[in-house]
Design a protein around this motif. Structure first.
Motif, PDB file in Angstrom:
ATOM      1  N   VAL A   1      -6.154  59.568 -12.677  1.00 55.40           N
ATOM      2  CA  VAL A   1      -5.544  59.445 -13.969  1.00 55.40           C
ATOM      3  C   VAL A   1      -6.003  58.059 -14.839  1.00 55.40           C
ATOM      4  N   ALA A   2      -5.786  58.294 -16.096  1.00 50.34           N
ATOM      5  CA  ALA A   2      -6.297  57.120 -16.847  1.00 50.34           C
ATOM      6  C   ALA A   2      -5.510  55.931 -16.186  1.00 50.34           C
ATOM      7  N   PRO A   3      -5.825  54.617 -16.334  1.00 48.65           N
ATOM      8  CA  PRO A   3      -5.386  53.575 -15.711  1.00 48.65           C
ATOM      9  C   PRO A   3      -3.933  53.249 -16.468  1.00 48.65           C
ATOM     10  N   ASP A   4      -3.763  53.231 -17.528  1.00 48.26           N
ATOM     11  CA  ASP A   4      -2.389  53.241 -18.015  1.00 48.26           C
ATOM     12  C   ASP A   4      -1.335  54.350 -17.801  1.00 48.26           C
ATOM     13  N   LEU A   5      -1.633  55.233 -16.801  1.00 52.18           N
ATOM     14  CA  LEU A   5      -0.573  56.174 -16.040  1.00 52.18           C
ATOM     15  C   LEU A   5      -0.535  56.283 -14.633  1.00 52.18           C
ATOM     16  N   LEU A   6      -1.063  54.769 -14.292  1.00 55.02           N
ATOM     17  CA  LEU A   6      -1.098  54.723 -12.737  1.00 55.02           C
ATOM     18  C   LEU A   6       0.393  55.057 -12.132  1.00 55.02           C
ATOM     19  N   ASP A   7       1.373  54.168 -12.993  1.00 56.82           N
ATOM     20  CA  ASP A   7       2.728  54.094 -12.490  1.00 56.82           C
ATOM     21  C   ASP A   7       3.596  55.603 -12.478  1.00 56.82           C
ATOM     22  N   VAL A   8       2.815  56.482 -13.391  1.00 55.00           N
ATOM     23  CA  VAL A   8       3.340  57.727 -13.451  1.00 55.00           C
ATOM     24  C   VAL A   8       2.846  58.997 -12.473  1.00 55.00           C
ATOM     25  N   ALA A   9       1.433  58.888 -12.664  1.00 54.00           N
ATOM     26  CA  ALA A   9       0.758  59.966 -11.958  1.00 54.00           C
ATOM     27  C   ALA A   9      -0.413  59.105 -10.870  1.00 54.00           C
TER      28      ALA A   9
ATOM     29  N   GLN B   1       3.487  60.350  -9.428  1.00 54.75           N
ATOM     30  CA  GLN B   1       4.253  59.185  -8.520  1.00 54.75           C
ATOM     31  C   GLN B   1       5.540  59.377  -8.183  1.00 54.75           C
ATOM     32  N   PRO B   2       5.981  58.782  -7.025  1.00 53.92           N
ATOM     33  CA  PRO B   2       7.383  59.088  -6.676  1.00 53.92           C
ATOM     34  C   PRO B   2       8.362  58.838  -7.593  1.00 53.92           C
ATOM     35  N   ALA B   3       8.010  57.819  -8.628  1.00 50.96           N
ATOM     36  CA  ALA B   3       9.036  57.365  -9.518  1.00 50.96           C
ATOM     37  C   ALA B   3       9.036  58.598 -10.630  1.00 50.96           C
ATOM     38  N   ALA B   4       8.125  59.281 -10.922  1.00 54.12           N
ATOM     39  CA  ALA B   4       7.947  60.253 -11.963  1.00 54.12           C
ATOM     40  C   ALA B   4       9.001  61.537 -12.071  1.00 54.12           C
ATOM     41  N   GLY B   5       9.334  61.888 -10.714  1.00 59.07           N
ATOM     42  CA  GLY B   5      10.255  63.175 -10.592  1.00 59.07           C
ATOM     43  C   GLY B   5      11.429  63.114 -11.539  1.00 59.07           C
ATOM     44  N   HIS B   6      11.973  61.940 -11.160  1.00 58.53           N
ATOM     45  CA  HIS B   6      13.143  61.553 -11.933  1.00 58.53           C
ATOM     46  C   HIS B   6      12.993  61.464 -13.646  1.00 58.53           C
ATOM     47  N   LEU B   7      11.924  60.911 -13.925  1.00 64.54           N
ATOM     48  CA  LEU B   7      11.722  60.738 -15.342  1.00 64.54           C
ATOM     49  C   LEU B   7      11.505  62.063 -16.221  1.00 64.54           C
ATOM     50  N   VAL B   8      10.662  63.075 -15.364  1.00 64.84           N
ATOM     51  CA  VAL B   8      10.816  64.321 -15.729  1.00 64.84           C
ATOM     52  C   VAL B   8      12.176  65.086 -16.066  1.00 64.84           C
ATOM     53  N   THR B   9      12.743  65.146 -14.883  1.00 67.81           N
ATOM     54  CA  THR B   9      14.189  66.154 -14.759  1.00 67.81           C
ATOM     55  C   THR B   9      15.193  65.206 -15.206  1.00 67.81           C
ATOM     56  N   ARG B  10      15.162  63.891 -15.376  1.00 71.71           N
ATOM     57  CA  ARG B  10      16.546  63.386 -15.775  1.00 71.71           C
ATOM     58  C   ARG B  10      17.641  63.597 -14.863  1.00 71.71           C
ATOM     59  N   GLU B  11      17.318  63.919 -13.569  1.00 71.10           N
ATOM     60  CA  GLU B  11      18.431  64.269 -12.771  1.00 71.10           C
ATOM     61  C   GLU B  11      17.881  63.816 -11.261  1.00 71.10           C
ATOM     62  N   PRO B  12      18.858  63.431 -10.238  1.00 66.33           N
ATOM     63  CA  PRO B  12      18.365  63.132  -8.959  1.00 66.33           C
ATOM     64  C   PRO B  12      17.374  64.197  -8.265  1.00 66.33           C
ATOM     65  N   VAL B  13      16.186  63.971  -7.949  1.00 62.57           N
ATOM     66  CA  VAL B  13      15.243  64.652  -7.431  1.00 62.57           C
ATOM     67  C   VAL B  13      15.568  65.589  -6.314  1.00 62.57           C
ATOM     68  N   ARG B  14      16.649  65.150  -5.487  1.00 55.60           N
ATOM     69  CA  ARG B  14      17.197  65.908  -4.325  1.00 55.60           C
ATOM     70  C   ARG B  14      17.544  67.537  -4.603  1.00 55.60           C
ATOM     71  N   ALA B  15      17.725  67.623  -6.085  1.00 54.12           N
ATOM     72  CA  ALA B  15      18.128  68.971  -6.371  1.00 54.12           C
ATOM     73  C   ALA B  15      16.990  69.835  -6.771  1.00 54.12           C
TER      74      ALA B  15
ATOM     75  N   LEU C   1       9.663  51.660 -10.367  1.00 52.16           N
ATOM     76  CA  LEU C   1       8.413  50.842  -9.808  1.00 52.16           C
ATOM     77  C   LEU C   1       8.683  50.555  -8.155  1.00 52.16           C
ATOM     78  N   LEU C   2       9.918  50.260  -7.985  1.00 49.46           N
ATOM     79  CA  LEU C   2      10.445  49.832  -6.540  1.00 49.46           C
ATOM     80  C   LEU C   2      10.072  51.171  -5.549  1.00 49.46           C
ATOM     81  N   VAL C   3      10.588  52.471  -5.950  1.00 45.26           N
ATOM     82  CA  VAL C   3      10.425  53.370  -5.210  1.00 45.26           C
ATOM     83  C   VAL C   3       8.646  53.618  -4.854  1.00 45.26           C
ATOM     84  N   ASN C   4       8.247  53.416  -5.870  1.00 47.51           N
ATOM     85  CA  ASN C   4       6.644  53.612  -5.884  1.00 47.51           C
ATOM     86  C   ASN C   4       5.958  52.709  -4.978  1.00 47.51           C
TER      87      ASN C   4
END
Length: 280
Positions: free
Chosen positions: A36-44, A105-119, A178-181
């Protein structure tokens, strides 16, 4: 990217093949992969774009020990957001087709859903159901550029750019993300890490805090995370012609070869010997 035999391998050497339990005799599909593009490495993490042509009357089943991340996948017939699959992921390919996938990235699921990813564990939803992305618009745009020539590098590059533009709406990643990543990266790159208390010590957090963090951001706990990395490492090493089951079991922290064999068979449906024989 090449791999070498022996203990001490990390995700940096070949973290793709260790997850994909590929059948080396199946020539009905190909996958183009790209960063992915360098500016997106924390997301994907990366893109994968499979294209397949399976003869009539046949199918091709892709089996993956998925990483602890959510996925976005758009094909000519569906557009989906996937949670983490706790067991073995199966995708059956038939006829001709293509897909554009991005491993978040591990951080991004919650950013997409806005909910705990365990659901979302062991589930997927239509991309139009997620609140932070224009799922219908993404699918329409990707099908427009990919439909005529899915193997064309220029079309694939345009498809990646379209997805990247959409993902930028998730930036910046929060401190918890960032911590979970960092935690997941440490597990995936540390073959010597075998216990949850060791992981807690590395990040100076309690096991309860770690449990809450991982269930919120990836949907599964730290024991699963460590076990999944061990199984992926095992699948990677079993591809080597000189692989010895007893040595792999010992290196990966199993009590004995029998425990390793049982764990691998439960996760993949094959014994280590059966999996290794595909590459001999």
């Amino acid at each position: 990217m090449t791999t070498s035999p022996g203990a001490g391998r990390t995700a940096a050497r070949d973290d793709i093949e260790r997850a994909h339990l590929v059948d080396p005799t199946d020539r009905t599909w190909s996958i183009a992969r790209a960063s992915v593009a360098p500016d997106l490495l924390d997301v994907a993490r990366r893109f994968w774009i499979p294209v397949w042509d399976v003869p009539e009357g046949r199918d091709s089943v892709q089996r993956v020990l998925q990483y602890p991340v959510c996925l976005i996948v758009v094909s000519d017939s569906y557009a989906r957001f996937y949670g983490v699959v706790s067991g073995l992921s199966h995708t059956q390919l038939t006829g001709r087709g293509w897909a554009v996938g991005v491993m978040l990235q591990p951080a991004a699921g919650h950013l997409v859903t806005r909910e705990p990813v365990r659901a979302m564990t062991d589930r997927f939803v239509d991309l139009t159901a997620v609140p932070t992305l224009d799922g219908a618009g993404i699918a329409r745009a990707l099908r427009s550029v990919m439909g005529a020539a899915p193997t064309d590098p220029d079309a694939q590059a345009m498809a990646r750019e379209l997805v990247e533009d959409a993902l930028r709406s998730l930036l910046p990643v929060d401190e918890e993300g960032l911590l979970v990543n960092a935690i997941v990266e440490d597990v995936e790159s540390s073959p010597e890490l075998l216990r949850v208390d060791e992981l807690c010590s590395r990040f100076d957090i309690s096991e309860r805090t770690l449990q809450r963090l991982l269930h919120k951001r990836i949907g599964l706990g730290p024991k699963w995370l460590i076990r999944r990395r061990r199984l992926q490492e095992a699948a990677d090493r079993l591809r080597d012609s000189d692989a010895e089951l007893a040595g792999i079991a010992m290196d990966l922290g199993y009590a004995d070869q029998a425990h390793f064999t049982r764990d691998f068979r439960l996760a993949t449906g094959m014994t280590p010997g059966e999996f290794a024989s595909r590459f001999r």
